[in-house]
Design a protein around this motif. Sequence first.
Motif, PDB file in Angstrom:
ATOM      1  N   LYS A  34       0.812  -1.224   0.000  1.00 10.34           N
ATOM      2  CA  LYS A  34       0.000   0.000   0.000  1.00 10.34           C
ATOM      3  C   LYS A  34       0.846   1.275   0.000  1.00 10.34           C
ATOM      4  O   LYS A  34       0.341   2.344  -0.285  1.00 10.34           O
ATOM      5  N   LYS A  35       2.123   1.153   0.333  1.00 11.97           N
ATOM      6  CA  LYS A  35       2.967   2.351   0.406  1.00 11.97           C
ATOM      7  C   LYS A  35       3.441   2.767  -0.974  1.00 11.97           C
ATOM      8  O   LYS A  35       3.638   1.944  -1.860  1.00 11.97           O
ATOM      9  N   MET A  36       3.644   4.067  -1.116  1.00 15.03           N
ATOM     10  CA  MET A  36       4.040   4.650  -2.392  1.00 15.03           C
ATOM     11  C   MET A  36       5.400   4.116  -2.857  1.00 15.03           C
ATOM     12  O   MET A  36       6.307   3.908  -2.059  1.00 15.03           O
ATOM     13  N   ILE A  37       5.502   3.910  -4.158  1.00 17.55           N
ATOM     14  CA  ILE A  37       6.769   3.536  -4.781  1.00 17.55           C
ATOM     15  C   ILE A  37       7.188   4.695  -5.673  1.00 17.55           C
ATOM     16  O   ILE A  37       6.377   5.247  -6.412  1.00 17.55           O
ATOM     17  N   GLU A  38       8.442   5.049  -5.568  1.00 16.94           N
ATOM     18  CA  GLU A  38       8.991   6.180  -6.312  1.00 16.94           C
ATOM     19  C   GLU A  38       9.934   5.655  -7.396  1.00 16.94           C
ATOM     20  O   GLU A  38      10.583   4.630  -7.216  1.00 16.94           O
ATOM     21  N   LEU A  39       9.998   6.359  -8.504  1.00 14.51           N
ATOM     22  CA  LEU A  39      10.867   5.974  -9.613  1.00 14.51           C
ATOM     23  C   LEU A  39      11.925   7.043  -9.829  1.00 14.51           C
ATOM     24  O   LEU A  39      11.608   8.230  -9.921  1.00 14.51           O
ATOM     25  N   ILE A  40      13.167   6.596  -9.902  1.00 12.90           N
ATOM     26  CA  ILE A  40      14.271   7.481 -10.279  1.00 12.90           C
ATOM     27  C   ILE A  40      14.774   6.996 -11.627  1.00 12.90           C
ATOM     28  O   ILE A  40      15.097   5.821 -11.783  1.00 12.90           O
ATOM     29  N   GLU A  41      14.811   7.896 -12.590  1.00  7.60           N
ATOM     30  CA  GLU A  41      15.362   7.579 -13.909  1.00  7.60           C
ATOM     31  C   GLU A  41      16.704   8.291 -14.029  1.00  7.60           C
ATOM     32  O   GLU A  41      16.796   9.488 -13.794  1.00  7.60           O
ATOM     33  N   THR A  42      17.729   7.533 -14.400  1.00  9.73           N
ATOM     34  CA  THR A  42      19.057   8.122 -14.550  1.00  9.73           C
ATOM     35  C   THR A  42      19.312   8.482 -16.009  1.00  9.73           C
ATOM     36  O   THR A  42      18.617   8.003 -16.903  1.00  9.73           O
ATOM     37  N   VAL A  46      19.007   3.756 -16.544  1.00  4.47           N
ATOM     38  CA  VAL A  46      18.698   2.856 -15.434  1.00  4.47           C
ATOM     39  C   VAL A  46      17.521   3.434 -14.654  1.00  4.47           C
ATOM     40  O   VAL A  46      17.453   4.633 -14.413  1.00  4.47           O
ATOM     41  N   LYS A  47      16.599   2.556 -14.280  1.00  5.29           N
ATOM     42  CA  LYS A  47      15.467   2.974 -13.455  1.00  5.29           C
ATOM     43  C   LYS A  47      15.613   2.323 -12.085  1.00  5.29           C
ATOM     44  O   LYS A  47      15.881   1.127 -11.984  1.00  5.29           O
ATOM     45  N   ILE A  48      15.435   3.129 -11.052  1.00  3.51           N
ATOM     46  CA  ILE A  48      15.551   2.652  -9.675  1.00  3.51           C
ATOM     47  C   ILE A  48      14.201   2.869  -9.008  1.00  3.51           C
ATOM     48  O   ILE A  48      13.670   3.981  -9.012  1.00  3.51           O
ATOM     49  N   TYR A  49      13.651   1.802  -8.454  1.00  5.62           N
ATOM     50  CA  TYR A  49      12.370   1.889  -7.762  1.00  5.62           C
ATOM     51  C   TYR A  49      12.638   1.917  -6.262  1.00  5.62           C
ATOM     52  O   TYR A  49      13.356   1.069  -5.738  1.00  5.62           O
ATOM     53  N   LEU A  50      12.052   2.905  -5.593  1.00  3.29           N
ATOM     54  CA  LEU A  50      12.263   3.091  -4.158  1.00  3.29           C
ATOM     55  C   LEU A  50      10.950   2.973  -3.403  1.00  3.29           C
ATOM     56  O   LEU A  50       9.898   3.380  -3.899  1.00  3.29           O
ATOM     57  N   LYS A  54      14.280   3.386   0.143  1.00  3.87           N
ATOM     58  CA  LYS A  54      15.160   2.230  -0.051  1.00  3.87           C
ATOM     59  C   LYS A  54      14.858   1.577  -1.396  1.00  3.87           C
ATOM     60  O   LYS A  54      13.696   1.417  -1.770  1.00  3.87           O
ATOM     61  N   ALA A  55      15.907   1.179  -2.090  1.00  2.73           N
ATOM     62  CA  ALA A  55      15.738   0.530  -3.393  1.00  2.73           C
ATOM     63  C   ALA A  55      15.032  -0.809  -3.228  1.00  2.73           C
ATOM     64  O   ALA A  55      15.380  -1.604  -2.358  1.00  2.73           O
ATOM     65  N   ILE A  56      14.020  -1.033  -4.071  1.00  3.68           N
ATOM     66  CA  ILE A  56      13.336  -2.330  -4.062  1.00  3.68           C
ATOM     67  C   ILE A  56      13.560  -3.083  -5.369  1.00  3.68           C
ATOM     68  O   ILE A  56      13.342  -4.288  -5.430  1.00  3.68           O
ATOM     69  N   ALA A  57      13.986  -2.361  -6.417  1.00  7.66           N
ATOM     70  CA  ALA A  57      14.261  -3.007  -7.704  1.00  7.66           C
ATOM     71  C   ALA A  57      14.976  -2.025  -8.622  1.00  7.66           C
ATOM     72  O   ALA A  57      14.872  -0.808  -8.455  1.00  7.66           O
ATOM     73  N   PHE A  58      15.694  -2.598  -9.577  1.00  6.79           N
ATOM     74  CA  PHE A  58      16.354  -1.828 -10.623  1.00  6.79           C
ATOM     75  C   PHE A  58      15.867  -2.359 -11.962  1.00  6.79           C
ATOM     76  O   PHE A  58      15.630  -3.557 -12.098  1.00  6.79           O
ATOM     77  N   LEU A  59      15.734  -1.489 -12.929  1.00  5.90           N
ATOM     78  CA  LEU A  59      15.413  -1.906 -14.293  1.00  5.90           C
ATOM     79  C   LEU A  59      16.593  -1.480 -15.160  1.00  5.90           C
ATOM     80  O   LEU A  59      16.823  -0.292 -15.380  1.00  5.90           O
ATOM     81  N   ILE A  60      17.351  -2.481 -15.600  1.00  5.38           N
ATOM     82  CA  ILE A  60      18.543  -2.230 -16.411  1.00  5.38           C
ATOM     83  C   ILE A  60      18.418  -3.072 -17.673  1.00  5.38           C
ATOM     84  O   ILE A  60      18.265  -4.299 -17.589  1.00  5.38           O
ATOM     85  N   LEU A  68      20.655  -5.740  -3.508  1.00  8.23           N
ATOM     86  CA  LEU A  68      21.347  -6.630  -2.582  1.00  8.23           C
ATOM     87  C   LEU A  68      21.205  -6.113  -1.151  1.00  8.23           C
ATOM     88  O   LEU A  68      22.182  -5.852  -0.469  1.00  8.23           O
ATOM     89  N   ARG A  69      19.962  -5.978  -0.730  1.00  9.48           N
ATOM     90  CA  ARG A  69      19.680  -5.578   0.648  1.00  9.48           C
ATOM     91  C   ARG A  69      19.651  -6.822   1.522  1.00  9.48           C
ATOM     92  O   ARG A  69      19.231  -7.895   1.088  1.00  9.48           O
ATOM     93  N   GLU A  70      20.089  -6.666   2.748  1.00  5.43           N
ATOM     94  CA  GLU A  70      20.213  -7.810   3.651  1.00  5.43           C
ATOM     95  C   GLU A  70      18.921  -8.614   3.770  1.00  5.43           C
ATOM     96  O   GLU A  70      18.934  -9.840   3.710  1.00  5.43           O
ATOM     97  N   GLU A  71      17.788  -7.935   3.884  1.00  5.55           N
ATOM     98  CA  GLU A  71      16.528  -8.662   4.051  1.00  5.55           C
ATOM     99  C   GLU A  71      16.106  -9.406   2.784  1.00  5.55           C
ATOM    100  O   GLU A  71      15.275 -10.296   2.832  1.00  5.55           O
ATOM    101  N   PHE A  72      16.690  -9.047   1.638  1.00  9.11           N
ATOM    102  CA  PHE A  72      16.369  -9.737   0.389  1.00  9.11           C
ATOM    103  C   PHE A  72      17.373 -10.842   0.058  1.00  9.11           C
ATOM    104  O   PHE A  72      17.056 -11.770  -0.667  1.00  9.11           O
TER     105      PHE A  72
END
Length: 87
Positions: A34-42, A46-50, A54-60, A68-72
Amino acid sequence: MIKKRHPLSSKEQKELLSILKEKFPNIYEKLEKKKMIELIETKDGVKIYLQEGKAIAFLINEEIIPPLREEFLENLPKVIVDMGAIP
Protein backbone atom coordinates in the motif's frame (compact mmCIF):
# COMPACT_ATOMS: atom_id res chain seq x y z
CA MET A 1 23.02 11.39 -12.50
CA ILE A 2 19.32 11.68 -11.87
CA LYS A 3 17.23 12.68 -14.85
CA LYS A 4 13.75 12.38 -13.28
CA ARG A 5 12.27 11.42 -9.93
CA HIS A 6 8.57 10.92 -9.35
CA PRO A 7 6.04 8.66 -7.62
CA LEU A 8 4.50 5.86 -9.66
CA SER A 9 0.83 6.04 -10.52
CA SER A 10 -1.32 3.37 -8.90
CA LYS A 11 -1.49 1.54 -12.25
CA GLU A 12 2.31 1.59 -12.66
CA GLN A 13 2.74 0.47 -9.07
CA LYS A 14 0.39 -2.49 -9.59
CA GLU A 15 2.28 -3.48 -12.74
CA LEU A 16 5.64 -3.35 -10.95
CA LEU A 17 4.33 -5.32 -7.97
CA SER A 18 2.88 -7.90 -10.34
CA ILE A 19 6.27 -8.35 -12.04
CA LEU A 20 8.03 -8.61 -8.68
CA LYS A 21 5.46 -11.14 -7.45
CA GLU A 22 6.08 -13.29 -10.52
CA LYS A 23 9.88 -13.06 -10.66
CA PHE A 24 10.81 -12.63 -6.99
CA PRO A 25 7.91 -13.85 -4.80
CA ASN A 26 9.97 -13.90 -1.61
CA ILE A 27 10.97 -10.27 -2.11
CA TYR A 28 7.40 -9.33 -3.02
CA GLU A 29 6.20 -10.72 0.31
CA LYS A 30 8.48 -8.35 2.23
CA LEU A 31 7.20 -5.20 0.50
CA GLU A 32 4.53 -2.84 1.78
CA LYS A 33 1.97 -3.10 -1.02
CA LYS A 34 0.00 0.00 0.00
CA LYS A 35 2.97 2.35 0.41
CA MET A 36 4.04 4.65 -2.39
CA ILE A 37 6.77 3.54 -4.78
CA GLU A 38 8.99 6.18 -6.31
CA LEU A 39 10.87 5.97 -9.61
CA ILE A 40 14.27 7.48 -10.28
CA GLU A 41 15.36 7.58 -13.91
CA THR A 42 19.06 8.12 -14.55
CA LYS A 43 20.65 9.71 -17.58
CA ASP A 44 22.10 6.36 -18.65
CA GLY A 45 18.66 4.73 -18.75
CA VAL A 46 18.70 2.86 -15.43
CA LYS A 47 15.47 2.97 -13.46
CA ILE A 48 15.55 2.65 -9.68
CA TYR A 49 12.37 1.89 -7.76
CA LEU A 50 12.26 3.09 -4.16
CA GLN A 51 9.92 2.48 -1.27
CA GLU A 52 10.46 4.60 1.83
CA GLY A 53 13.78 5.76 0.37
CA LYS A 54 15.16 2.23 -0.05
CA ALA A 55 15.74 0.53 -3.39
CA ILE A 56 13.34 -2.33 -4.06
CA ALA A 57 14.26 -3.01 -7.70
CA PHE A 58 16.35 -1.83 -10.62
CA LEU A 59 15.41 -1.91 -14.29
CA ILE A 60 18.54 -2.23 -16.41
CA ASN A 61 18.32 -3.12 -20.11
CA GLU A 62 14.66 -4.14 -19.67
CA GLU A 63 15.63 -6.63 -16.91
CA ILE A 64 14.27 -6.30 -13.36
CA ILE A 65 17.03 -6.85 -10.82
CA PRO A 66 16.52 -7.03 -7.05
CA PRO A 67 18.79 -4.95 -4.81
CA LEU A 68 21.35 -6.63 -2.58
CA ARG A 69 19.68 -5.58 0.65
CA GLU A 70 20.21 -7.81 3.65
CA GLU A 71 16.53 -8.66 4.05
CA PHE A 72 16.37 -9.74 0.39
CA LEU A 73 19.64 -11.69 0.21
CA GLU A 74 18.30 -14.67 2.13
CA ASN A 75 15.66 -15.15 -0.56
CA LEU A 76 17.95 -15.18 -3.58
CA PRO A 77 19.10 -18.47 -5.12
CA LYS A 78 22.31 -19.82 -3.65
CA VAL A 79 25.19 -21.69 -5.22
CA ILE A 80 27.63 -23.84 -3.27
CA VAL A 81 31.02 -24.34 -4.87
CA ASP A 82 33.36 -27.11 -3.82
CA MET A 83 36.78 -25.57 -3.10
CA GLY A 84 38.38 -28.39 -5.09
CA ALA A 85 36.59 -27.12 -8.19
CA ILE A 86 38.40 -23.78 -8.03
CA PRO A 87 41.90 -23.79 -9.58
